[in-house]
Design a protein around this motif. Sequence first.
Motif, PDB file in Angstrom:
ATOM      1  N   ASP A  62       6.658   0.982   2.546  1.00  0.00           N
ATOM      2  CA  ASP A  62       7.039   0.119   3.674  1.00  0.00           C
ATOM      3  C   ASP A  62       5.844  -0.503   4.400  1.00  0.00           C
ATOM      4  N   PHE A  63       4.645  -0.411   3.797  1.00  0.00           N
ATOM      5  CA  PHE A  63       3.506  -1.083   4.426  1.00  0.00           C
ATOM      6  C   PHE A  63       2.805  -1.983   3.400  1.00  0.00           C
ATOM      7  N   SER A  64       2.719  -3.254   3.739  1.00  0.00           N
ATOM      8  CA  SER A  64       2.069  -4.201   2.804  1.00  0.00           C
ATOM      9  C   SER A  64       1.203  -5.185   3.576  1.00  0.00           C
ATOM     10  N   ILE A  65       0.213  -5.742   2.862  1.00  0.00           N
ATOM     11  CA  ILE A  65      -0.607  -6.792   3.493  1.00  0.00           C
ATOM     12  C   ILE A  65      -0.482  -8.074   2.666  1.00  0.00           C
ATOM     13  N   PRO A  66      -0.549  -9.230   3.351  1.00  0.00           N
ATOM     14  CA  PRO A  66      -0.385 -10.482   2.599  1.00  0.00           C
ATOM     15  C   PRO A  66      -1.656 -10.821   1.788  1.00  0.00           C
ATOM     16  N   ILE A  67      -1.436 -11.506   0.673  1.00  0.00           N
ATOM     17  CA  ILE A  67      -2.583 -11.997  -0.121  1.00  0.00           C
ATOM     18  C   ILE A  67      -2.816 -13.447   0.297  1.00  0.00           C
ATOM     19  N   HIS A  68      -4.068 -13.754   0.625  1.00  0.00           N
ATOM     20  CA  HIS A  68      -4.374 -15.126   1.057  1.00  0.00           C
ATOM     21  C   HIS A  68      -3.963 -16.115  -0.037  1.00  0.00           C
ATOM     22  N   LYS A  69      -3.389 -17.249   0.393  1.00  0.00           N
ATOM     23  CA  LYS A  69      -2.809 -18.158  -0.605  1.00  0.00           C
ATOM     24  C   LYS A  69      -3.846 -18.800  -1.537  1.00  0.00           C
ATOM     25  N   TYR A  70      -5.122 -18.846  -1.101  1.00  0.00           N
ATOM     26  CA  TYR A  70      -6.130 -19.449  -1.998  1.00  0.00           C
ATOM     27  C   TYR A  70      -7.117 -18.414  -2.544  1.00  0.00           C
ATOM     28  N   LEU A 112       0.840  -1.195   0.000  1.00  0.00           N
ATOM     29  CA  LEU A 112       0.000   0.000   0.000  1.00  0.00           C
ATOM     30  C   LEU A 112       0.881   1.253   0.000  1.00  0.00           C
ATOM     31  N   THR A 113       1.985   1.213   0.755  1.00  0.00           N
ATOM     32  CA  THR A 113       3.031   2.241   0.644  1.00  0.00           C
ATOM     33  C   THR A 113       4.342   1.476   0.510  1.00  0.00           C
TER      34      THR A 113
END
Length: 378
Positions: A215-223, A212-213
Amino acid sequence: MSPSTSPRVFTEREVARHCTKDSCWVLLGTRVYDVTAFLRMHPGGEALIRSRSGKDISRVMEGPPHRHSENARRWMEQYYIGELDRESGAHEAQVLRERKTASEQPDEKTAQKVKMVEEISPYSKCSSVDLDKDLVDWRKPLAWQVGHLGEKYDAWVHQPVDRPIRLFGNPLLEAGTKTSWYWVPVVWLPLVFYVSWHCYTTMAQGTSRVFLTSDFSIPIHKYSFPVFFLMGWFLWSFIEYCIHRFVFHMKPPAHNYYLITIHFLLHGQHHKSPFDGARLVFPPGLASIVVGAFYAILHQLLPDIIGLSVFVGGLCGYVVYDMIHYYLHYGSPKKGSYLYDLKAYHVKHHFEHQRSGFGITTTFWDHPFNTVIPDEKF
Ligand code: HEM
Ligand SMILES: [Zn+2]
Ligand SMILES: [Zn+2]
């Protein structure tokens, strides 16, 4: 049929014989029609016509169950093959009675009539378009003629005919405008499978993230691949509606030769000749421009792997759309099925409601845009 030739005459027995799916005749009063070629294409299903073969369908054409459009009646005239000899039934019965009692041969007049009827092929029908009366010359390529129709173009293009269109005189150019339906899955499905597999396996590693920036990210669910894939498919259904409504059905200004010609090449020709099988699906060359633009936009707007997953869902939606559109024209879906309703809806778009019913694979988007074809009322 030219006005100078007298119509062919059929006996009642001859008409009644044509009651199979390989040869199906019906009557409007004393006019005889060979509707065999249209059986599979009929939006009300084959069975409805076959169950009335050999009979007068004048009342049925008025409905219920369905009041047929002006275009449906005009369409039927293309299958006119001759007139019914009302007296033939009585005459034949008389001949049979005489033969039975006196074991005689039929008189010369009857023999001649029978011979004439037998000589007529069930597929010999009058020319589907009266070449002398139409606004364009069907013996010449149409692409350069339609622009001259001016304000008559709109009405002309929405009166469908059952004959293939020749767009260009140049054989190579003409061949380039034709595409067999199977080229669509042959060209695009390998790409759909490959990209889907790539997206699925990449996400399944569980290491993909959305930044998102810096140094800030969110994980994508593996399925989560199927979710993005379906989002892409849904997005396609919206694009399908918009292209059909706003591009294909743009109304070209009556005096703009070039816009009329472009309209005819893009979609007008499909409305003029809805059962020209070689021009029902997008040529892959032309489609790749739209596919490429779709990819480029998603690539710009969405994070890498998500953009690709949405793209491949949309591409799959496009392939299904082209196949369904082809099937709606040529297939004969079972009454009560989803495809039966879609076929009836789409054929009404062609024959009766050209300013509504733009959804092909789903009628969903016709609702918010208020272009749903209204249900029949009697
Ligand atoms: C023989 C008896 C016939 C019956 C009972 C019949 C019935 C129907 C029905 C029920 C529909 C509406 C489908 C739906 O909305 O679910 C329909 C539509 C249609 N039928 Fe027929 N039909 C007959 C013959 C024909 C023939 C001979 C033609 C032309 C050759 C024809 C052409 C059409 C067309 C073009 C439509 C689409 C809507 C329209 O333009 O009116 N039908 N028919
Ligand atoms: Zn259309
Ligand atoms: Zn169509």
